[in-house]
Design an enzyme around this catalytic site. Sequence first.
Site, PDB file in Angstrom:
ATOM      1  N   CYS A  96      27.973  30.691  53.993  1.00 50.00           N
ATOM      2  CA  CYS A  96      27.357  32.015  53.841  1.00 50.00           C
ATOM      3  C   CYS A  96      27.896  32.981  54.893  1.00 50.00           C
ATOM      4  CB  CYS A  96      25.844  31.916  53.953  1.00 50.00           C
ATOM      5  SG  CYS A  96      25.100  30.728  52.827  1.00 50.00           S
TER       6      CYS A  96
ATOM      7  N   THR B 245      30.015  36.209  53.617  1.00 53.08           N
ATOM      8  CA  THR B 245      30.114  37.522  52.972  1.00 53.08           C
ATOM      9  C   THR B 245      28.738  38.132  52.714  1.00 53.08           C
ATOM     10  OG1 THR B 245      32.192  36.898  51.927  1.00 53.08           O
ATOM     11  CG2 THR B 245      30.991  38.707  50.912  1.00 53.08           C
ATOM     12  N   GLU B 246      28.657  39.452  52.855  1.00 48.27           N
ATOM     13  CA  GLU B 246      27.431  40.201  52.580  1.00 48.27           C
ATOM     14  C   GLU B 246      27.731  41.326  51.601  1.00 48.27           C
ATOM     15  OE1 GLU B 246      25.505  39.397  57.008  1.00 48.27           O
ATOM     16  OE2 GLU B 246      25.783  41.463  56.334  1.00 48.27           O
TER      17      GLU B 246
ATOM     18  N   SER C  74      35.865  41.716  53.369  1.00 47.10           N
ATOM     19  CA  SER C  74      37.059  41.525  54.199  1.00 47.10           C
ATOM     20  C   SER C  74      36.776  41.833  55.671  1.00 47.10           C
ATOM     21  CB  SER C  74      38.194  42.426  53.688  1.00 47.10           C
ATOM     22  OG  SER C  74      38.633  41.996  52.420  1.00 47.10           O
TER      23      SER C  74
ATOM     24  N   GLN D 130      50.800  33.514  27.597  1.00 42.40           N
ATOM     25  CA  GLN D 130      51.726  34.274  26.746  1.00 42.40           C
ATOM     26  C   GLN D 130      52.586  33.334  25.897  1.00 42.40           C
ATOM     27  OE1 GLN D 130      51.578  37.567  26.640  1.00 42.40           O
ATOM     28  NE2 GLN D 130      53.244  37.908  25.185  1.00 42.40           N
TER      29      GLN D 130
ATOM     30  N   GLY E 138      48.736  33.475  20.382  1.00 44.87           N
ATOM     31  CA  GLY E 138      47.307  33.630  20.096  1.00 44.87           C
ATOM     32  C   GLY E 138      46.481  32.423  20.482  1.00 44.87           C
TER      33      GLY E 138
ATOM     34  N   GLU F  26      38.345  33.554  50.208  1.00 47.79           N
ATOM     35  CA  GLU F  26      38.893  32.913  51.413  1.00 47.79           C
ATOM     36  C   GLU F  26      39.816  33.868  52.167  1.00 47.79           C
ATOM     37  OE1 GLU F  26      36.905  30.721  51.450  1.00 47.79           O
ATOM     38  OE2 GLU F  26      37.545  28.767  50.734  1.00 47.79           O
TER      39      GLU F  26
END
Length: 380
Positions: free
Chosen positions: A122, A124-125, A130, A334, A338, A361
Amino acid sequence: MHTLTEDQAAIVDAVRSFATSALAPNAIEWDQTKHFPVDVLRDAGELGLGGIYVREDVGGSGLSRSDAVLIFEELAKGDTTIAAYISIHNMVVWMIDTFGTDEQRERWVPGLASMDELSSYCLTEPGAGSDAAAITTSAVRDGDEFVLNGVKQFISGAGASAIYIVMARTGAAGPKGISAIVVPAGTPGLSFGPNERKMGWNAQPTRQVVLDRVRVPVGNLLGEEGDGFTIAMKGLNGGRLNVAACSLGGAQWALDQSIAYLRQRRAFGQPLAAQQSLVFAIADMETELQAARALLRVAAQSLDDGDADAVALCAMAKRFTTDVAFTVANSALQLHGGYGYLADYGIEKVVRDLRVHQILEGSNEIMRLIVGRSLLEDSP
């Protein structure tokens, strides 16, 4: 083309067998139903994949970073999403094993290494991605406890994990005011947002982690107060190698599927494998992946050896490999025409899964900053 030791070859064979039997047959269904296969993760733990480079006295496998990148490449050939979660889990377990006291290691690592218990990282907020040093989640000392308040964003495994390593501000602004604190599941005040609806990585939950006056003992601090940012960044060096290896495995699988498809599909009266432009395409895909694999293994060896340029090499390997792998997977789609766009073929899932590896990361733009600054600072 890269020579493995006898032990490494045995490890790769065991992991390949697990990925082929336990992950690959279920990957598309797990993605479509957003199922997090906790039971299969426990099976991975029995193989020693919950604490790959964790010391053996607390249940770890005691392997190297060079071994780990081989393992994550093989896991990702089975399911990129589950491989990536195991990568994050390993980063958390390594942090406790490396920076924890003997008591903390003995209390938390065995259950995590076996994957009987899962973990989340934990950092990132909502307002700090970054710019990780700008986090605002706070941990205020109150007697023998820390009181945590804040919100963490994009947390893999949230709601299913037993252990959360929370980076929180215990001191002044900037990186030196951040500490790493272990918050167990079930602690009063700990709650989670809804499972995010994502482009990929659907087989692992991603939620906000909400800390509302969460109280944990001071003894849950990893290292010293103010060590958190250093711990987080050291953990991410290995995390970057692992997520790059996951990208490599997913892209290699997509290339292998493309080669098989070109051999059996016919158009204009001949196999697609006879079309020179398509032959050139798979040649370029293979060349790019081999180059990425070589750089990744150099970076892993550098981290194992504690080289001065290991941080920059990990950033280079993460940037190059995740970019190349996404391009290769997209090219594989590609080449399938399809059919590549259909869920049943699995190619479109790999494309969706690998896209986020260029962001997490440390985004690939931040990787360029790390590499460029290391060159300018080292230059005379």
